[in-house]
Scaffold this motif. Structure first.
Motif, PDB file in Angstrom:
ATOM      1  N   ASP A 171      52.124  39.695 153.986  1.00  0.00           N
ATOM      2  CA  ASP A 171      52.465  40.537 155.122  1.00  0.00           C
ATOM      3  C   ASP A 171      51.998  39.721 156.277  1.00  0.00           C
ATOM      4  O   ASP A 171      50.695  39.986 156.591  1.00  0.00           O
ATOM      5  N   LYS A 172      52.607  39.321 157.288  1.00  0.00           N
ATOM      6  CA  LYS A 172      52.178  38.719 158.270  1.00  0.00           C
ATOM      7  C   LYS A 172      51.551  39.695 159.474  1.00  0.00           C
ATOM      8  O   LYS A 172      50.847  39.425 160.448  1.00  0.00           O
TER       9      LYS A 172
ATOM     10  N   ASN B 184      54.364  46.305 156.255  1.00  0.00           N
ATOM     11  CA  ASN B 184      55.101  46.629 155.076  1.00  0.00           C
ATOM     12  C   ASN B 184      54.218  46.907 154.086  1.00  0.00           C
ATOM     13  O   ASN B 184      52.924  46.932 154.182  1.00  0.00           O
ATOM     14  N   PRO B 185      54.784  47.742 152.945  1.00  0.00           N
ATOM     15  CA  PRO B 185      54.002  48.069 152.010  1.00  0.00           C
ATOM     16  C   PRO B 185      52.961  47.068 151.334  1.00  0.00           C
ATOM     17  O   PRO B 185      51.795  47.377 150.964  1.00  0.00           O
ATOM     18  N   GLU B 186      53.507  45.795 151.354  1.00  0.00           N
ATOM     19  CA  GLU B 186      52.454  44.825 150.675  1.00  0.00           C
ATOM     20  C   GLU B 186      51.363  44.575 151.980  1.00  0.00           C
ATOM     21  O   GLU B 186      50.561  43.867 151.461  1.00  0.00           O
TER      22      GLU B 186
ATOM     23  N   GLU C 255      63.747  47.813 153.229  1.00  0.00           N
ATOM     24  CA  GLU C 255      62.556  47.318 151.927  1.00  0.00           C
ATOM     25  C   GLU C 255      61.514  48.032 151.975  1.00  0.00           C
ATOM     26  O   GLU C 255      60.883  48.256 150.701  1.00  0.00           O
ATOM     27  N   ALA C 256      61.053  48.359 153.177  1.00  0.00           N
ATOM     28  CA  ALA C 256      59.710  49.197 153.085  1.00  0.00           C
ATOM     29  C   ALA C 256      59.815  50.421 152.131  1.00  0.00           C
ATOM     30  O   ALA C 256      58.847  50.802 151.609  1.00  0.00           O
TER      31      ALA C 256
ATOM     32  N   GLN D  10      56.614  52.459 150.990  1.00  0.00           N
ATOM     33  CA  GLN D  10      55.569  52.724 152.252  1.00  0.00           C
ATOM     34  C   GLN D  10      54.719  53.759 151.966  1.00  0.00           C
ATOM     35  O   GLN D  10      53.833  53.538 152.420  1.00  0.00           O
ATOM     36  N   GLY D  11      55.300  54.968 151.840  1.00  0.00           N
ATOM     37  CA  GLY D  11      54.659  56.241 151.549  1.00  0.00           C
ATOM     38  C   GLY D  11      53.588  56.212 150.750  1.00  0.00           C
ATOM     39  O   GLY D  11      52.365  56.369 150.911  1.00  0.00           O
TER      40      GLY D  11
END
Lengths: 318, 285
Positions: free
Chosen positions: A94-95, A132-134, A167-168, A173-174
């Motif tokens: 994730d950038k 994002n989640p990652e 996608e998140a 994401q949560g």
């Protein structure tokens, strides 16, 4: 230098200053007294403005396009002795979230933070600092890595929020944010969190649980941005100024409400006016705080960290 | 083009055919109309069916109703019943937060957005913190955080399993950063519950979003949900606006969330009590 809408007077003075200098150069007339006069006036004006910024104006400063971002801080603080580490080992790199080991005067520290871009292309590349989640999972991986090798953690927070994408949601994401908050309470190493720009809600606290949490003077930290708050509570985007005020989101509000541990003073006119100075100040604060935190035994530090957060909240009991 | 043949959008019949005198009035309180299948059933039957429609739609019901459904003989003790929200920020939007609180308390008969109780399911003691969506959207302020914290302390002291029934739009904006910090506070308490090896079941109901999803709701030893519940971090409207296209059918519903790996199982309301008893038995034995 990009001026904000409330800095018009400063803009005018700067224009006059430029003109005076030009005239001096072109005509050979001595303008030095005029120049120094104008320079003083500019500083006076800045002092006047910045000593009395409204909540909304601080939000604007926190988003100033020339404000230094996470990697700028890391580069300076570590004197470029920094190795960025990538990826969450699951989905991708994730950038919008960066991290890695760096040294502060010889001592290794894990740095983690959201990263914004400096121009249109880079802003997109960094997804405007919305992880994002990652991103959160990468952050957690790096925190655990730091813990394994007994290195302290410094997080630099600057995000308009966790990314609200399709996608998140698919990738949780949560859950990613919840997991980070939970795990950060268990870290055996010292954790310092510094809000260097925007501290928006879950996206911020997802890397924001620390033994000491600081806010730079012109930053904001709250549960929602003033714009979104306006749109939800007032049902229009027009009340962002009122919302900013109502949310009590500035560093001094947050400190007075005992929700953060300290305020880091910015150079006159905001961090972007003198990046080197703010880097130096932040470095000093990190060093001093680490020295203090390292004196505590890890178990005690965790208990203190937990108690600090469980004490937060005001309610009535009848 | 004439008026007759520009055709397809002209009404052939009047929109409403029923004369006003023939209009069927559904008496408030006697009938339940399902928002999903539009079926109308007697309220009595609907309640006997635990407020679940024949089509499978689970009506949103409040904490009190879950206690009736779950606890043997509807017996339970409420913890910290009198705790109410303060207004640490002096928050005013279109109205004062304090006025909003009083009005909501009056309308809902509730003190705040969560009710914490202790009771028995089968032979097993359980502490349940159940959220009330009708109280400012089930939003999490300091009361929600503190009541969860104390319920967890009670669970640890009594070695009684803990369950949170989440149903919330997320953080309570009128408590701003205080509300945000409840995400950390509740998660911190859950680390203590975990250290004490007391089980934590998270039941997610329709809807569970925002800061609640991003803290305690996703941190269960088991995460479970009722069918068709909206569960997510960002709300669907925000996501639609961000990505600029429509969301797929079933997006952010329990089944979708389970399929992506964030729920252990989905349980219909009629099976909830038995399943929980089974789950508790397995933790205990």
């Amino acid at each position: 230098m990009v001026l904000l809408d409330f800095e018009k007077e400063i803009g005018k003075l700067q224009e006059q200053l430029e003109k005076a200098i030009n005239i001096g150069q072109e005509t050979g007339v001595d303008v030095s007294s005029m120049v120094s006069d104008l320079e003083t006036k500019i500083i006076d004006e800045q002092e006047k403005l910045y000593s009395n910024l409204s909540s909304w104006e601080r939000v604007q400063v926190s988003r100033h396009p020339e404000r230094p971002y996470t990697l700028n801080y890391i580069d300076y603080i570590t004197d470029n002795d920094f190795i960025e580490l990538h990826g969450d080992r699951n989905v991708k790199d994730d950038k919008a979230m960066v991290g890695g080991f760096g040294t502060i005067d010889g001592e290794t520290v894990m740095f983690i933070g959201q990263q914004k871009g400096i121009n249109t292309k880079m802003r997109q590349y960094r997804n405007f600092g919305m992880a994002n989640p990652e991103g959160y999972r990468k952050a957690l991986r790096l925190m655990k890595l730091a813990e394994k090798f007994n290195k302290p953690i410094v997080t630099l927070i600057d995000t308009p929020g966790a990314f609200p994408g399709l996608e998140a949601e698919e990738r949780g994401q949560g859950e990613a944010i919840a997991r980070n908050i939970y795990e950060m309470f268990k870290l055996k190493v010292p954790v310092i969190c510094i809000i260097i720009g925007e501290g928006a809600s879950g996206g911020a606290i997802g890397i924001g649980v620390g033994d000491k949490v600081f806010m730079l003077e012109n930053t904001w930290y709250s549960v929602i941005s003033p714009e979104s708050c306006s749109s939800i509570l007032w049902r229009t985007w027009d009340y962002k100024i009122d919302a900013a005020k109502a949310l009590k989101l500035t560093a001094s509000d947050m400190f007075n409400n005992k929700l953060v541990d300290g305020i880091i003073k910015e150079p006159l006119g905001g961090a972007h006016n003198n990046p080197k100075e703010i880097f130096k100040t932040v470095k000093k604060v990190i060093k001093e705080t680490l020295t203090e935190l390292k004196k505590q035994d890890p178990e005690k530090r965790i208990t203190t960290r937990i108690n600090k957060y469980t004490d937060m909240g005001v309610f009535n009991e009848n | 083009m004439t008026e007759e043949n520009n055709g397809w959008f002209n009404r052939v019949e009047q929109g409403i055919n029923t004369e006003t005198k023939d209009k069927k009035e559904i008496k408030e309180g006697l009938w339940y109309k399902c928002p999903a299948c539009k079926e109308i059933v007697p309220k009595e039957d609907h309640e006997a069916n635990l407020n679940v429609c024949v089509c499978g739609y689970h009506e949103r019901v409040n904490a009190k109703r879950y206690f009736e459904i779950l606890f043997d003989d509807n017996k339970y003790i409420e913890l910290n019943a009198d705790m109410t929200s303060a207004d640490p920020l002096g928050f005013v939007d279109t109205k004062k937060y304090t006025d909003r609180l009083v009005a909501t308390q009056k309308k809902s008969g509730l003190k705040d957005a969560i009710t914490t109780v202790v009771g028995k399911i089968g032979t097993y003691d359980i502490v349940i913190a159940a959220m009330n969506f009708e109280f400012i959207g089930g939003s999490m302020g300091a009361v929600v955080g503190e009541k969860i914290a104390r319920a967890i302390d009670y669970s640890i002291e009594n070695k009684a399993p803990f369950m949170i029934i989440s149903k919330s739009g997320g953080a309570r904006m009128m408590e701003a950063a205080f509300s945000l910090m409840q995400m950390a506070k509740t998660s911190a308490k859950l680390t203590q519950l975990s250290d004490a090896k007391v089980p934590y079941i998270s039941l997610l109901l329709d809807p569970t979003t925002g800061g609640v999803t991003a803290s305690f709701a996703m941190l269960g030893d088991v995460n479970i949900a009722e069918p068709g519940a909206l569960i997510g971090f960002a709300g669907p409207r925000v996501i639609r606006e961000t990505i600029g296209r429509d969301l797929p059918e079933g997006f952010q519903r329990s089944e979708f969330v389970k399929e992506h790996g964030f729920l252990d199982y989905i349980v219909e309301r009629k099976n909830l009590k038995n399943t929980l008893a089974q789950q508790l038995r397995m933790f205990a034995n």
